[in-house]
Scaffold this active site. Structure first.
Site, PDB file in Angstrom:
ATOM      1  N   ASP A  13       0.815  -1.222   0.000  1.00 50.96           N
ATOM      2  CA  ASP A  13       0.000   0.000   0.000  1.00 50.96           C
ATOM      3  C   ASP A  13       0.845   1.267   0.000  1.00 50.96           C
ATOM      4  OD1 ASP A  13      -2.305  -1.659   0.218  1.00 50.96           O
ATOM      5  OD2 ASP A  13      -1.914  -1.828   2.365  1.00 50.96           O
ATOM      6  N   LYS A  16       2.157   2.069  -5.127  1.00 52.59           N
ATOM      7  CA  LYS A  16       2.880   1.596  -6.329  1.00 52.59           C
ATOM      8  C   LYS A  16       2.040   1.792  -7.587  1.00 52.59           C
ATOM      9  CE  LYS A  16       3.221  -2.487  -4.499  1.00 52.59           C
ATOM     10  NZ  LYS A  16       2.806  -2.213  -3.113  1.00 52.59           N
ATOM     11  N   GLY A  40      -4.255  -4.713  -4.670  1.00 52.25           N
ATOM     12  CA  GLY A  40      -5.330  -3.948  -5.303  1.00 52.25           C
ATOM     13  C   GLY A  40      -5.058  -2.471  -5.308  1.00 52.25           C
ATOM     14  N   HIS A  41      -5.470  -1.813  -6.364  1.00 52.86           N
ATOM     15  CA  HIS A  41      -5.501  -0.364  -6.319  1.00 52.86           C
ATOM     16  C   HIS A  41      -6.688   0.141  -7.117  1.00 52.86           C
ATOM     17  CE1 HIS A  41      -2.374  -1.504  -9.289  1.00 52.86           C
ATOM     18  NE2 HIS A  41      -3.196  -0.848 -10.070  1.00 52.86           N
ATOM     19  N   GLN A 222       2.119  -6.094  -2.933  1.00 56.79           N
ATOM     20  CA  GLN A 222       2.506  -6.089  -1.517  1.00 56.79           C
ATOM     21  C   GLN A 222       3.827  -5.314  -1.350  1.00 56.79           C
ATOM     22  OE1 GLN A 222       1.615  -9.609  -2.711  1.00 56.79           O
ATOM     23  NE2 GLN A 222      -0.412  -8.780  -2.445  1.00 56.79           N
TER      24      GLN A 222
HETATM   25  P1  IMP Z   1      -2.402 -12.895   2.401  1.00 54.95           P
HETATM   26  O1  IMP Z   1      -1.505 -12.330   1.349  1.00 54.95           O
HETATM   27  O2  IMP Z   1      -3.864 -12.716   2.087  1.00 54.95           O
HETATM   28  O3  IMP Z   1      -2.050 -14.305   2.753  1.00 54.95           O
HETATM   29  O4  IMP Z   1      -2.159 -12.060   3.742  1.00 54.95           O
HETATM   30  C1  IMP Z   1      -0.931 -12.095   4.470  1.00 54.95           C
HETATM   31  C2  IMP Z   1      -0.577 -10.724   5.036  1.00 54.95           C
HETATM   32  O5  IMP Z   1      -0.254  -9.856   3.955  1.00 54.95           O
HETATM   33  C3  IMP Z   1      -1.719 -10.043   5.783  1.00 54.95           C
HETATM   34  O6  IMP Z   1      -1.155  -9.272   6.828  1.00 54.95           O
HETATM   35  C4  IMP Z   1      -2.317  -9.117   4.747  1.00 54.95           C
HETATM   36  O7  IMP Z   1      -2.984  -8.009   5.338  1.00 54.95           O
HETATM   37  C5  IMP Z   1      -1.071  -8.682   4.008  1.00 54.95           C
HETATM   38  N1  IMP Z   1      -1.328  -8.271   2.622  1.00 54.95           N
HETATM   39  C6  IMP Z   1      -1.584  -9.063   1.558  1.00 54.95           C
HETATM   40  N2  IMP Z   1      -1.736  -8.328   0.451  1.00 54.95           N
HETATM   41  C7  IMP Z   1      -1.562  -7.050   0.808  1.00 54.95           C
HETATM   42  C8  IMP Z   1      -1.561  -5.809   0.085  1.00 54.95           C
HETATM   43  O8  IMP Z   1      -1.741  -5.747  -1.146  1.00 54.95           O
HETATM   44  N3  IMP Z   1      -1.319  -4.687   0.820  1.00 54.95           N
HETATM   45  C9  IMP Z   1      -1.071  -4.720   2.153  1.00 54.95           C
HETATM   46  N4  IMP Z   1      -1.062  -5.855   2.861  1.00 54.95           N
HETATM   47  C10 IMP Z   1      -1.298  -7.001   2.201  1.00 54.95           C
END
Ligand code: IMP
Length: 437
Positions: A13, A16, A40-41, A222
């Site tokens: 977040d 990007k 996501g954006h 991420q």
């Molecule tokens: P997962 O990717 O759904 O398995 O989540 C694992 C961790 O990564 C959690 O803390 C989510 O909140 C975080 N996370 C996954 N994708 C994003 C993103 O695009 N932005 C911020 N945090 C993310």
């Protein structure tokens, strides 16, 4: 022609999407190489306003090609929903959107398992996005996974049934509902048909484009602190979110990657559980959340907010070999009286400038701050570095000194035009000189 990776240097977040969008004109194709619809954006296109989670926003640019690489995990229904939303806004992705046959499928089984595990772990949960990301990557690593190219395989039905048995058993143990195998089969045959025209052996496609002299932009999802290896394990996602992942997740060799642009938010946020040494649970944190609109694009969850953490940013610079930084959301800090930057952690008696590797150390780590006066003036939409308030320039130079890479671009508002580009040899090189042409 440069091939460049854009990588988040914090916990995701960082903004990007906007930087990718800004740099797109300097590239011929955008490649995603890891993650799935956990990212996501929000994009605005004319009157349309929607979130993209799988397809790079580069698709909005006429003629831009987009690749979903082998390192991704993809739920086909969510992909089709994005393709349809784009089509409804008049954007045709046919012939421009290519998916690696080696990318893995997120099955409804994986989503159900992610949700059931998070529910069962109560207070100790990771706080995942509940999109089935972890279970899909687990299936890949344990070699039970189904790749999008496997939808065409002669043994697909048997492998789907085996995955259904394997995950079904865990779902039953967790007292969760098990999706029907017959329904899964129906989904898969619909997916097979609709995906077929998009599937390619994308490593060869990318090699072909590079031979033609085209430039590739690798869009990280991420951030580095969520990287499975280099992040705050186990509070991470299940993929390689750092620059090295651009190679393993696309099949483009490390020697063909020309540089890395790191994206840093002017403060820090994270969603989900896990260590966050500079977290502010006070009114300053609330101010950043409100003014920065810090709510997840994917889950809508409020993001945790805190001061800039140079320990985190230095770690990311090291892991990614960041050549230049794009600093985002500077304007969000406009109204603050005082700003703090965490330059190290105190862990017991030790003063550390490097990122801890153990959760025990993380739990004991206390921030060591330097304090800087706020600038108390609007930087919104400012496009000239020299005319930024002096305290804002000081803040940026302190970040550069602490992190060790130059800040080449500064975002001072949500719109694409609200980005200050500094004359920089690094940025010139990373964009093959095409951004400033
Ligand atoms: P997962 O990717 O759904 O398995 O989540 C694992 C961790 O990564 C959690 O803390 C989510 O909140 C975080 N996370 C996954 N994708 C994003 C993103 O695009 N932005 C911020 N945090 C993310």
């Amino acid at each position: 022609m440069a091939n460049t990776a854009i990588i988040g240097m914090q916990w995701g977040d960082e903004g990007k999407g906007k930087i990718v969008d800004l740099l797109c004109p300097a590239f011929d194709a955008v490649v995603r190489f890891q993650g799935g619809n956990n990212a996501g954006h929000t994009v605005r296109f004319g009157e349309h306003h929607f979130a993209l989670h799988l397809i790079p926003s580069g698709i909005l640019r006429p003629g831009m090609r987009c690749v979903l690489g082998n390192g991704m995990v993809i739920p086909p229904d969510a992909l089709f929903a994005e393709v349809d939303k784009l089509a409804a806004a008049g954007i045709d992705s046919a012939g421009r959107l290519f998916i690696s046959r080696r990318a893995h499928v997120i099955l409804p089984l994986h989503i159900a398992l992610d949700q059931a595990r998070e529910r069962a772990s109560g207070g100790g949960s990771i706080g995942t996005t509940a999109r089935g990301i972890g279970p899909a990557y687990e299936a890949k690593a344990s070699r039970f996974g189904l790749r999008v190219g496997d939808l065409e395989a002669s043994d697909f039905d048997a492998r789907l049934a085996a995955e259904h048995r394997r995950i079904g058993a865990e779902l039953e143990r967790l007292e969760a509902e098990v999706p029907e195998l017959a329904t899964l089969r129906e989904h898969c045959s619909a997916w097979r048909e609709r995906l077929a025209p998009m599937l390619r052996d994308t490593e060869y496609l990318l090699a072909h484009w590079m031979r033609e002299g085209k430039s590739l932009l690798f869009e990280g999802a991420q951030g580095t602190l969520l990287d499975l290896d280099h992040g705050t394990y186990p509070y991470v996602t299940s993929s390689s979110a750092s620059a090295a992942g651009a190679c393993t997740g696309s099949g483009v060799a490390p020697t063909r990657l020309d540089g890395v642009l790191g994206v840093l938010k002017a403060y820090t946020t994270r969603v989900g559980s896990g260590p966050f040494v500079t977290e502010l649970e006070d009114e300053t944190g609330e101010y950043l959340r409100r003014r920065g609109n810090e709510f997840g694009t994917t889950t809508g969850r409020p993001r945790r907010c805190g001061w800039f953490d140079a320990v985190v940013a230095r770690h990311s610079r090291l892991i990614n070999g960041v050549d230049a930084i794009a600093l985002t959301k500077l304007d969000v800090m406009d109204a603050l009286d005082e700003i703090q930057i965490c330059v190290g952690y105190r862990i017991g008696e030790r003063l550390c400038r490097d990122l801890p590797s153990s959760m025990d150390d993380w739990q004991r780590a206390k921030p060591v701050y330097v304090r800087l006066p706020g600038w108390k003036a609007s930087t919104e939409g400012n496009l000239d570095f020299e005319s930024l308030p002096e305290n804002a320039r000081d803040y940026i130079s302190t970040l550069e000194r602490e992190v060790g890479s130059p800040v080449a671009a500064i975002s001072t508002g949500p719109r694409r035009e609200e980005t200050l580009i500094r004359a920089s040899t690094e940025l010139h090189r990373l964009t093959s000189g095409r951004l400033t042409e």
